[in-house]
Design a protein around this motif. Sequence first.
Motif, mmCIF file in Angstrom:
data_model
loop_
_atom_site.group_PDB
_atom_site.id
_atom_site.type_symbol
_atom_site.label_atom_id
_atom_site.label_comp_id
_atom_site.label_asym_id
_atom_site.label_seq_id
_atom_site.Cartn_x
_atom_site.Cartn_y
_atom_site.Cartn_z
ATOM 1 N N VAL B 35 0.854 -1.196 0.000
ATOM 2 C CA VAL B 35 0.000 0.000 0.000
ATOM 3 C C VAL B 35 0.888 1.244 0.000
ATOM 4 C CG1 VAL B 35 -1.917 1.173 1.133
ATOM 5 C CG2 VAL B 35 -1.730 -1.306 1.285
ATOM 6 N N ARG B 36 1.921 1.205 0.816
ATOM 7 C CA ARG B 36 2.853 2.344 0.840
ATOM 8 C C ARG B 36 3.465 2.567 -0.549
ATOM 9 N NH1 ARG B 36 3.733 4.090 5.829
ATOM 10 N NH2 ARG B 36 3.590 2.638 7.578
ATOM 11 N N GLN B 37 3.790 1.464 -1.224
ATOM 12 C CA GLN B 37 4.405 1.582 -2.554
ATOM 13 C C GLN B 37 3.437 2.208 -3.561
ATOM 14 O OE1 GLN B 37 5.799 -2.322 -3.617
ATOM 15 N NE2 GLN B 37 7.386 -2.334 -2.040
ATOM 16 N N VAL B 38 2.168 1.788 -3.478
ATOM 17 C CA VAL B 38 1.166 2.356 -4.398
ATOM 18 C C VAL B 38 1.044 3.860 -4.151
ATOM 19 C CG1 VAL B 38 -1.285 2.394 -5.027
ATOM 20 C CG2 VAL B 38 -0.148 0.210 -4.626
ATOM 21 N N ILE B 39 1.015 4.245 -2.880
ATOM 22 C CA ILE B 39 0.898 5.670 -2.538
ATOM 23 C C ILE B 39 2.121 6.431 -3.048
ATOM 24 C CG2 ILE B 39 0.853 7.333 -0.635
ATOM 25 C CD1 ILE B 39 -0.837 5.277 0.930
#
Lengths: 179, 108
Positions: B35-39
Amino acid sequence: MVKGVPRVLASRKELEAALASLSEAELAQLKQLASIRAMGLAQMDWSDLLQEALARALSGSRGWPNGVPLVAFLAQTMRSIANESWQAAQRADAAASDMADRQPESVDPETEAAAAETIRRVRALFDGDAEALAVLEGLAQGATPADIQRAASMTPHQYAAAQKRIRRRLAKHSSETNL
Amino acid sequence: MKRSATAQLDSLLTGLEQLVLDDNAAPLVQDTEQVRQVIARTMKRPAQPKKSSLLIEKLSLLRELGTRRPDLRPKLGLAYQGTSRPTAQEVDALIEAMVNAGEIKRDK
């Protein structure tokens, strides 16, 4: 929101700061919400859906109103995108079937079949849990918690316990969804 | 009147979303790195709202047809086989080819 009072939208800078400070729990929630909405979407997985929601928010095409929790706002945005995707699939079916003149409000058989299959897949996550399935059935019919409890002869305690099991199962499903 | 499966699905997913949003308990341990990577990835991208939406629309159309109408692929001479993500150029080429072949109509 008070009627007649315009919403104040967060700036990109405020949004970026809020995204950077999301807690682990909120990040986990976001993934769960994206996984739920991506169910049945042939053309998007959870990360596509989340990315598109973030892109719209960051670009300003979808404003984040002050006072609305960020996770709830992103959930609503993902819901809109998923609905657009279902509508696009319906248009594609109509075009592929030479039924482009169909009335827009009519229900496309293939989209209906895809939706029914997705409901079946969601239910399959809760196979063997009659109370959870009763809650899901009620949700699908738009019933209130009181209606669901009455229809399934559940006590408030049993209803709360079923909700808890559903949350756990969804969290597990989300953690297994690593596309 | 019986509700359509599409309406039922929307209600069901909305109800499940609300369950997640209402959950105040500590979440199960999850890998939130993705999720952090997508953000992070999205924050680096330049803002192109309309183009992004349009691409989603086209991808939707392409993937639906790639999945449901495999007979169209050789007819239209497409590289895309419905198993991987097409490029934006492939999507545009497909849409154009489908319009020219009379398979779809452009919105008026």
